[in-house]
Motif scaffolding. Structure first.
Motif, short mmCIF file in Angstrom:
data_model
loop_
_atom_site.label_atom_id
_atom_site.label_comp_id
_atom_site.label_asym_id
_atom_site.label_seq_id
_atom_site.Cartn_x
_atom_site.Cartn_y
_atom_site.Cartn_z
N VAL A 174 5.33 -12.29 -28.02
CA VAL A 174 4.27 -13.27 -28.08
C VAL A 174 3.13 -12.67 -28.89
O VAL A 174 2.57 -11.64 -28.51
N VAL A 175 2.81 -13.28 -30.02
CA VAL A 175 1.73 -12.80 -30.88
C VAL A 175 0.47 -13.58 -30.50
O VAL A 175 0.40 -14.79 -30.68
N ARG A 176 -0.52 -12.84 -29.98
CA ARG A 176 -1.79 -13.46 -29.58
C ARG A 176 -2.83 -13.36 -30.68
O ARG A 176 -3.66 -14.24 -30.84
N SER A 177 -2.82 -12.24 -31.43
CA SER A 177 -3.83 -12.01 -32.46
C SER A 177 -3.22 -11.17 -33.57
O SER A 177 -2.63 -10.12 -33.30
N ALA A 178 -3.39 -11.64 -34.81
CA ALA A 178 -2.84 -10.92 -35.96
C ALA A 178 -3.78 -11.06 -37.15
O ALA A 178 -4.46 -12.08 -37.30
N ASP A 179 -3.82 -10.03 -37.98
CA ASP A 179 -4.61 -10.05 -39.21
C ASP A 179 -3.77 -10.71 -40.30
O ASP A 179 -2.71 -10.21 -40.65
N ARG B 151 16.51 -12.00 -29.49
CA ARG B 151 15.12 -11.66 -29.82
C ARG B 151 14.43 -12.92 -30.32
O ARG B 151 14.86 -13.52 -31.30
N ARG B 152 13.35 -13.27 -29.63
CA ARG B 152 12.60 -14.46 -30.01
C ARG B 152 11.14 -14.10 -30.23
O ARG B 152 10.69 -13.03 -29.82
N GLU B 153 10.43 -15.00 -30.88
CA GLU B 153 9.02 -14.75 -31.18
C GLU B 153 8.27 -16.09 -31.17
O GLU B 153 8.83 -17.12 -31.52
N VAL B 154 7.00 -16.01 -30.76
CA VAL B 154 6.15 -17.19 -30.76
C VAL B 154 4.71 -16.75 -31.04
O VAL B 154 4.31 -15.66 -30.64
N PHE B 155 3.97 -17.58 -31.75
CA PHE B 155 2.55 -17.34 -32.02
C PHE B 155 1.73 -18.23 -31.10
O PHE B 155 1.97 -19.44 -31.04
N GLU B 156 0.76 -17.64 -30.40
CA GLU B 156 -0.15 -18.43 -29.58
C GLU B 156 -1.16 -19.16 -30.47
O GLU B 156 -1.37 -18.77 -31.62
#
Length: 193
Positions: free
Chosen positions: A143-148, A41-46
């Protein structure tokens, strides 16, 4: 609320008036491995994933270890400024001289100076449609494109293995690599379900 960490950097300076200035950076486009089990499990912020939160001017806190009972600064109090660029979310916090007499602030600054606190970790909520998951070999990538953005924390072990902290008190630079604590793995399941 979810959180992630990064090898951004946290810089500390004490000014002539006794206030402490903290500067930090959470870089974008640097993927991390959150779990290396059967299914990686991987994650990246745009780039500019926190752009809307920064632009709306809402209150965001700088905390010690994601603890709302240990605030260091906030936008609402006028002691925290944020900037969102293509490369990173950056911040500057000013701790008033009076904050140095607060117990947890003394502890935080001491552990920071000793190189024991070493990362930047944002606390956030993913906006509706603000992320997607894709298959990648034997694993998945979020892939996180938009977060508060709710808060930013100085932490011992942020989620991103590339994380580091820079403590500067008008002296030599100190950096320490960081890793996400096991207690945070439960948060992964919240967005996956």
């Amino acid at each position: 609320m979810l959180w992630g960490g990064s090898k951004g950097g946290l810089e500390v300076r004490t000014s002539a008036d006794g206030s402490t200035v903290l500067r930090g950076r959470f870089p974008y486009a640097i993927p991390t491995v959150l779990s290396d089990g059967r299914e990686k499990r991987r994650e990246v912020f745009e780039a500019r994933a926190f752009g809307a939160s920064v632009a709306d001017g809402g209150d965001v806190h700088l905390l010690v270890h994601h603890d709302m009972n240990k605030p260091l600064a906030s936008r609402g109090a006028g002691s925290l400024t944020l900037e969102d660029t293509d490369d990173a979310l950056t911040f500057e916090a000013i701790l008033a001289p009076e904050m140095r007499s607060v117990g947890y602030v003394q502890d935080f600054l001491g552990t920071l100076a000793a190189g024991l606190v070493g990362g930047i970790s944002p606390g956030f909520r993913v906006s509706q449609g603000g992320d997607y998951v894709k298959r990648s070999g034997t694993g998945i990538m979020r892939v996180v494109r938009s977060a508060d953005l709710i808060e930013i924390s100085a932490v011992t072990k942020p989620a991103y293995p590339a994380a580091q902290i820079e403590a500067r008190n008008w002296g030599p630079l100190v950096s320490v690599p960081m890793v996400k604590p096991a207690s945070a793995w439960a948060h992964w399941e919240r967005w996956r379900a």
